[in-house]
Design a protein around this motif. Structure first.
Motif, mmCIF file in Angstrom:
data_model
loop_
_atom_site.group_PDB
_atom_site.id
_atom_site.type_symbol
_atom_site.label_atom_id
_atom_site.label_comp_id
_atom_site.label_asym_id
_atom_site.label_seq_id
_atom_site.Cartn_x
_atom_site.Cartn_y
_atom_site.Cartn_z
ATOM 1 N N ALA A 1 19.380 -39.360 26.057
ATOM 2 C CA ALA A 1 17.954 -39.696 26.067
ATOM 3 C C ALA A 1 17.150 -38.584 26.712
ATOM 4 O O ALA A 1 16.062 -38.225 26.246
ATOM 5 C CB ALA A 1 17.734 -41.011 26.814
ATOM 6 N N ALA A 2 17.698 -38.003 27.791
ATOM 7 C CA ALA A 2 17.022 -36.892 28.460
ATOM 8 C C ALA A 2 16.899 -35.694 27.522
ATOM 9 O O ALA A 2 15.859 -35.029 27.472
ATOM 10 C CB ALA A 2 17.788 -36.498 29.725
ATOM 11 N N SER A 3 17.953 -35.428 26.763
ATOM 12 C CA SER A 3 17.910 -34.325 25.810
ATOM 13 C C SER A 3 16.854 -34.562 24.739
ATOM 14 O O SER A 3 16.141 -33.631 24.333
ATOM 15 C CB SER A 3 19.290 -34.152 25.159
ATOM 16 O OG SER A 3 19.281 -33.072 24.252
ATOM 17 N N GLU A 4 16.722 -35.799 24.298
ATOM 18 C CA GLU A 4 15.718 -36.119 23.281
ATOM 19 C C GLU A 4 14.304 -35.921 23.828
ATOM 20 O O GLU A 4 13.435 -35.377 23.137
ATOM 21 C CB GLU A 4 15.895 -37.573 22.813
ATOM 22 C CG GLU A 4 17.140 -37.820 21.985
ATOM 23 C CD GLU A 4 17.019 -37.287 20.574
ATOM 24 O OE1 GLU A 4 16.725 -38.068 19.653
ATOM 25 O OE2 GLU A 4 17.213 -36.068 20.389
ATOM 26 N N VAL A 5 14.079 -36.351 25.068
ATOM 27 C CA VAL A 5 12.758 -36.161 25.677
ATOM 28 C C VAL A 5 12.462 -34.672 25.835
ATOM 29 O O VAL A 5 11.375 -34.194 25.496
ATOM 30 C CB VAL A 5 12.665 -36.874 27.040
ATOM 31 C CG1 VAL A 5 11.403 -36.451 27.796
ATOM 32 C CG2 VAL A 5 12.660 -38.382 26.855
ATOM 33 N N GLY A 6 13.431 -33.929 26.366
ATOM 34 C CA GLY A 6 13.218 -32.500 26.550
ATOM 35 C C GLY A 6 13.001 -31.770 25.240
ATOM 36 O O GLY A 6 12.137 -30.887 25.135
ATOM 37 N N SER A 7 13.763 -32.145 24.222
ATOM 38 C CA SER A 7 13.608 -31.515 22.906
ATOM 39 C C SER A 7 12.238 -31.823 22.320
ATOM 40 O O SER A 7 11.576 -30.939 21.750
ATOM 41 C CB SER A 7 14.707 -32.004 21.963
ATOM 42 O OG SER A 7 15.991 -31.632 22.422
ATOM 43 N N ALA A 8 11.827 -33.075 22.437
ATOM 44 C CA ALA A 8 10.505 -33.466 21.946
ATOM 45 C C ALA A 8 9.420 -32.676 22.662
ATOM 46 O O ALA A 8 8.448 -32.209 22.040
ATOM 47 C CB ALA A 8 10.292 -34.967 22.140
#
Length: 280
Positions: free
Chosen positions: A152-159
């Protein structure tokens, strides 16, 4: 908690050059706030490489300096530099994986090439390998070990990276650089020459809308994985709240990169509301 001289330097650098991340760090516990700011300051050092060098080869040299610096940190021989001093303490305090820090540096090699990424997959990989990985490291300082939460953290950072690149199209065009995937430029018949001449076009707006749409999906994916996180850990993902605001602002001007405001008004109250609710 009183800050060391190196931690104070990191705070000042992030507040000056990465204000959005600085604002989100304010909602973390003091110890983790300082550690997040150390990671953000390190990220600044490598992320700004292309902007502060006159030639790509000089950027390569700078990135290599940081690779050797990370090697020194893990050999307990840190170089004398305020960001290195703070980062060294953070790495050893949480047992952060050296490979992750090396990967952050390696990902910035892409910035030395001014050509557009080939397709959306390539751009998403770049976003995940830079901002996505950085968010994962910050969450580890908050005690996160769950693969689901780290994802989830990776998705937020990628976004966050995709939104930032969409907002920076005009800035990059002024410097003859482009991060819009070549496949989108082709699909929407965007002429690179016109873009570099800062000429608006409907196709350009459509390309940016597609990039932002992918970011929006990633934010939704991240929010679907909120269970199992403590309230404090959720505060490590407050960039998602700011991403929403930037997406709304871009949508309001039809995704025209030349009509986007360089910065939004301070969002501290909105962040405070999200933090109080345990949302992101």
């Amino acid at each position: 908690m009183s800050l060391t001289e190196s931690e104070t330097y990191c705070l000042q650098e992030v507040r000056r050059h990465d204000h959005d991340r600085y604002l989100t760090a304010l909602f973390l516990p003091p110890r983790q706030r300082a550690d997040a700011l150390a990671l953000y300051a390190f990220n600044l050092e490598i992320a700004r490489t292309r902007e502060i060098v006159s030639e790509p080869i000089l950027g390569q040299i700078r990135l290599q300096w940081w690779r050797e610096t990370i090697e020194g940190i893990y050999a307990n021989k840190p170089r004398e530099h305020p960001v290195v001093a703070a980062l060294s303490e953070t790495c050893h305090r949480y047992g952060l994986n050296r490979d992750d820090l090396d990967a952050l540096i390696d990902a910035r090699e892409v910035d030395m090439d001014d050509a557009a990424p080939s397709d959306m997959r390539a751009l998403e990989t770049y976003a995940a390998d830079t901002s996505g990985l950085l968010s994962r490291l910050v969450m580890q300082t908050l005690g996160v070990t769950s693969d689901t939460t780290l994802s989830a953290a990776s998705e937020v950072g990628s976004a966050w990276a995709l939104v930032g690149l969409a907002r920076s199209v005009a800035f990059h065009a002024q410097h003859q650089r482009i991060y819009i995937p070549a496949e989108l430029l082709s699909e929407y018949e965007v002429e690179q020459r016109r873009l570099f001449d800062l000429k608006p076009s409907a196709g350009l707006n459509k390309s940016i809308e597609r990039m932002v749409g992918v970011a929006d999906v990633k934010l939704g994916n991240a929010r679907a994985e909120h269970s199992g996180m403590t309230r404090t850990q959720r505060r490590g993902l407050l960039l998602a709240t700011l991403a929403d605001r930037y997406i709304a602002a871009m949508r309001k001007v039809g995704f025209d990169p030349f009509a986007m405001a360089a910065r939004q008004p301070p969002q501290i109250l909105r962040l405070a509301w999200s933090a109080w609710r345990g949302a992101y």
